[in-house]
Design a protein around this motif. Structure first.
Motif, mmCIF file in Angstrom:
data_model
loop_
_atom_site.group_PDB
_atom_site.id
_atom_site.type_symbol
_atom_site.label_atom_id
_atom_site.label_comp_id
_atom_site.label_asym_id
_atom_site.label_seq_id
_atom_site.Cartn_x
_atom_site.Cartn_y
_atom_site.Cartn_z
ATOM 1 N N GLU A 120 -18.943 -16.268 7.709
ATOM 2 C CA GLU A 120 -18.396 -15.422 8.606
ATOM 3 C C GLU A 120 -17.345 -15.883 9.621
ATOM 4 O O GLU A 120 -16.825 -14.805 10.215
ATOM 5 C CB GLU A 120 -19.568 -14.771 9.310
ATOM 6 C CG GLU A 120 -20.595 -14.511 8.637
ATOM 7 C CD GLU A 120 -21.867 -15.447 8.296
ATOM 8 O OE1 GLU A 120 -21.560 -16.845 8.469
ATOM 9 O OE2 GLU A 120 -22.682 -15.050 7.742
ATOM 10 N N TYR A 121 -16.970 -17.126 9.487
ATOM 11 C CA TYR A 121 -15.873 -17.573 10.672
ATOM 12 C C TYR A 121 -14.539 -17.115 9.864
ATOM 13 O O TYR A 121 -14.394 -17.295 8.651
ATOM 14 C CB TYR A 121 -15.864 -19.054 10.551
ATOM 15 C CG TYR A 121 -14.813 -19.653 11.650
ATOM 16 C CD1 TYR A 121 -14.852 -19.407 12.881
ATOM 17 C CD2 TYR A 121 -13.710 -20.240 11.134
ATOM 18 C CE1 TYR A 121 -13.970 -19.874 13.849
ATOM 19 C CE2 TYR A 121 -12.773 -20.693 11.810
ATOM 20 C CZ TYR A 121 -12.837 -20.671 13.205
ATOM 21 O OH TYR A 121 -11.863 -20.882 14.138
ATOM 22 N N TYR A 122 -13.659 -16.443 10.783
ATOM 23 C CA TYR A 122 -12.380 -16.128 10.354
ATOM 24 C C TYR A 122 -11.527 -16.470 11.412
ATOM 25 O O TYR A 122 -11.608 -17.035 12.530
ATOM 26 C CB TYR A 122 -12.372 -14.420 10.240
ATOM 27 C CG TYR A 122 -12.740 -13.770 11.664
ATOM 28 C CD1 TYR A 122 -11.562 -13.662 12.556
ATOM 29 C CD2 TYR A 122 -14.032 -13.455 11.852
ATOM 30 C CE1 TYR A 122 -12.206 -12.886 13.799
ATOM 31 C CE2 TYR A 122 -14.498 -12.989 13.191
ATOM 32 C CZ TYR A 122 -13.371 -12.587 14.139
ATOM 33 O OH TYR A 122 -13.861 -12.174 15.174
ATOM 34 N N GLY A 123 -10.274 -16.594 10.970
ATOM 35 C CA GLY A 123 -9.135 -17.324 11.954
ATOM 36 C C GLY A 123 -7.734 -17.281 10.907
ATOM 37 O O GLY A 123 -7.685 -16.771 9.938
ATOM 38 N N GLU A 124 -6.691 -17.876 11.573
ATOM 39 C CA GLU A 124 -5.390 -18.332 10.928
ATOM 40 C C GLU A 124 -5.405 -19.384 10.058
ATOM 41 O O GLU A 124 -6.289 -20.402 10.521
ATOM 42 C CB GLU A 124 -4.361 -18.251 12.012
ATOM 43 C CG GLU A 124 -4.176 -16.935 12.760
ATOM 44 C CD GLU A 124 -3.306 -17.147 14.193
ATOM 45 O OE1 GLU A 124 -2.679 -18.162 14.182
ATOM 46 O OE2 GLU A 124 -3.337 -16.146 14.835
ATOM 47 N N ASP A 159 -5.205 -27.477 4.553
ATOM 48 C CA ASP A 159 -5.360 -25.937 5.133
ATOM 49 C C ASP A 159 -6.921 -25.976 5.858
ATOM 50 O O ASP A 159 -8.018 -26.379 5.398
ATOM 51 C CB ASP A 159 -5.719 -25.141 4.094
ATOM 52 C CG ASP A 159 -4.042 -24.840 3.609
ATOM 53 O OD1 ASP A 159 -3.119 -25.207 4.416
ATOM 54 O OD2 ASP A 159 -3.737 -24.364 2.332
ATOM 55 N N MET A 160 -6.864 -25.278 7.041
ATOM 56 C CA MET A 160 -8.124 -25.017 7.806
ATOM 57 C C MET A 160 -7.711 -23.743 8.433
ATOM 58 O O MET A 160 -6.764 -23.150 8.768
ATOM 59 C CB MET A 160 -8.275 -26.312 8.778
ATOM 60 C CG MET A 160 -7.147 -26.197 9.869
ATOM 61 S SD MET A 160 -7.563 -27.560 11.130
ATOM 62 C CE MET A 160 -8.378 -26.454 12.326
ATOM 63 N N LEU A 161 -8.887 -23.242 8.976
ATOM 64 C CA LEU A 161 -8.887 -22.018 9.581
ATOM 65 C C LEU A 161 -8.934 -22.217 11.117
ATOM 66 O O LEU A 161 -9.456 -23.178 11.785
ATOM 67 C CB LEU A 161 -10.118 -21.110 9.498
ATOM 68 C CG LEU A 161 -10.273 -20.422 8.082
ATOM 69 C CD1 LEU A 161 -11.754 -19.852 8.006
ATOM 70 C CD2 LEU A 161 -9.207 -19.504 7.872
ATOM 71 N N TYR A 162 -7.929 -21.733 12.002
ATOM 72 C CA TYR A 162 -7.909 -22.004 13.437
ATOM 73 C C TYR A 162 -7.921 -20.548 14.434
ATOM 74 O O TYR A 162 -7.226 -19.621 13.729
ATOM 75 C CB TYR A 162 -6.557 -22.551 13.551
ATOM 76 C CG TYR A 162 -5.879 -22.499 14.910
ATOM 77 C CD1 TYR A 162 -6.459 -23.672 15.750
ATOM 78 C CD2 TYR A 162 -4.895 -21.647 15.383
ATOM 79 C CE1 TYR A 162 -6.114 -23.742 16.989
ATOM 80 C CE2 TYR A 162 -4.565 -21.556 16.616
ATOM 81 C CZ TYR A 162 -5.079 -22.873 17.504
ATOM 82 O OH TYR A 162 -4.811 -23.000 18.731
ATOM 83 N N ASP A 163 -8.514 -20.869 15.307
ATOM 84 C CA ASP A 163 -8.983 -19.528 16.007
ATOM 85 C C ASP A 163 -8.035 -19.783 17.373
ATOM 86 O O ASP A 163 -8.471 -20.563 17.957
ATOM 87 C CB ASP A 163 -10.404 -19.278 16.413
ATOM 88 C CG ASP A 163 -10.728 -17.918 16.645
ATOM 89 O OD1 ASP A 163 -9.941 -17.005 16.749
ATOM 90 O OD2 ASP A 163 -12.040 -17.770 17.128
ATOM 91 N N PRO A 164 -7.057 -19.076 17.474
ATOM 92 C CA PRO A 164 -6.276 -19.452 18.911
ATOM 93 C C PRO A 164 -7.107 -19.079 20.323
ATOM 94 O O PRO A 164 -8.068 -18.177 20.197
ATOM 95 C CB PRO A 164 -5.251 -18.194 18.805
ATOM 96 C CG PRO A 164 -5.074 -17.816 17.444
ATOM 97 C CD PRO A 164 -6.572 -17.970 16.841
ATOM 98 N N PRO A 165 -6.904 -19.677 21.126
ATOM 99 C CA PRO A 165 -7.884 -19.929 22.309
ATOM 100 C C PRO A 165 -7.744 -18.780 22.915
ATOM 101 O O PRO A 165 -8.535 -18.458 23.694
ATOM 102 C CB PRO A 165 -7.229 -21.232 23.278
ATOM 103 C CG PRO A 165 -6.491 -22.159 21.982
ATOM 104 C CD PRO A 165 -5.996 -21.106 21.128
ATOM 105 N N ARG A 210 -17.449 -21.109 14.994
ATOM 106 C CA ARG A 210 -17.037 -22.033 13.576
ATOM 107 C C ARG A 210 -18.226 -22.317 12.796
ATOM 108 O O ARG A 210 -18.235 -22.210 11.464
ATOM 109 C CB ARG A 210 -16.059 -23.096 13.916
ATOM 110 C CG ARG A 210 -15.483 -23.722 12.787
ATOM 111 C CD ARG A 210 -14.858 -24.941 13.053
ATOM 112 N NE ARG A 210 -13.606 -24.481 13.686
ATOM 113 C CZ ARG A 210 -12.418 -24.374 12.966
ATOM 114 N NH1 ARG A 210 -12.668 -24.477 11.729
ATOM 115 N NH2 ARG A 210 -11.324 -24.015 13.527
ATOM 116 N N THR A 211 -19.215 -23.036 13.532
ATOM 117 C CA THR A 211 -20.351 -23.476 12.733
ATOM 118 C C THR A 211 -21.800 -22.948 13.097
ATOM 119 O O THR A 211 -21.948 -22.272 14.044
ATOM 120 C CB THR A 211 -20.357 -25.077 12.928
ATOM 121 O OG1 THR A 211 -20.696 -25.137 14.443
ATOM 122 C CG2 THR A 211 -19.237 -25.693 12.679
#
Length: 115
Positions: free
Chosen positions: A13-17, A27-33, A110-111
């Motif tokens: 369910e984790y989403y990000g850029e 490649d990894m998903l990143y969620d801006p602070p 994230r986890t």
């Protein structure tokens, strides 16, 4: 000691850029602070609102109880206040349980450990 959190997979369910990892270039998903902070602020605001609402309802129940003691007597006023308190606990439990799950999902952890 287990190093489980270091190798734990992201939740589906984790989403990000998508961005390149600084460690290995994958490649990894990143969620801006700033997005994380905004979501947590919304959660805190909703929880604070619920707490204030509960305090207001409980205060109103006590006010009603003390008002009814003069006209009905202490025993009946206490019974009415107890019934109203039971109802408000049940109602707020139903509302907050559903809302708490939604708020936790919206925080985009994230986890599973963070969730």
């Amino acid at each position: 000691m287990s190093r489980f959190e270091e190798v734990e997979q992201d939740r589906p369910e984790y989403y990000g850029e998508t961005m390149k990892s600084f460690v290995d270039g994958r490649d990894m998903l990143y969620d801006p602070p700033q997005d994380v902070a905004q979501r947590f602020s919304v959660s805190r605001s909703v929880v604070t609102t619920f707490v204030l609402l509960v305090l207001g309802v409980v205060g109103s129940i006590y006010y009603l109880r003390f008002s009814l003691e003069a006209s009905l007597g202490g025993s009946q006023a206490s019974t009415i206040a107890s019934i109203l308190n039971t109802v408000q606990i049940t109602v707020f439990n139903i509302i907050y349980t559903a809302r708490a799950i939604k708020l936790t999902d919206d925080e985009n952890h994230r986890t599973d450990t963070m969730y």
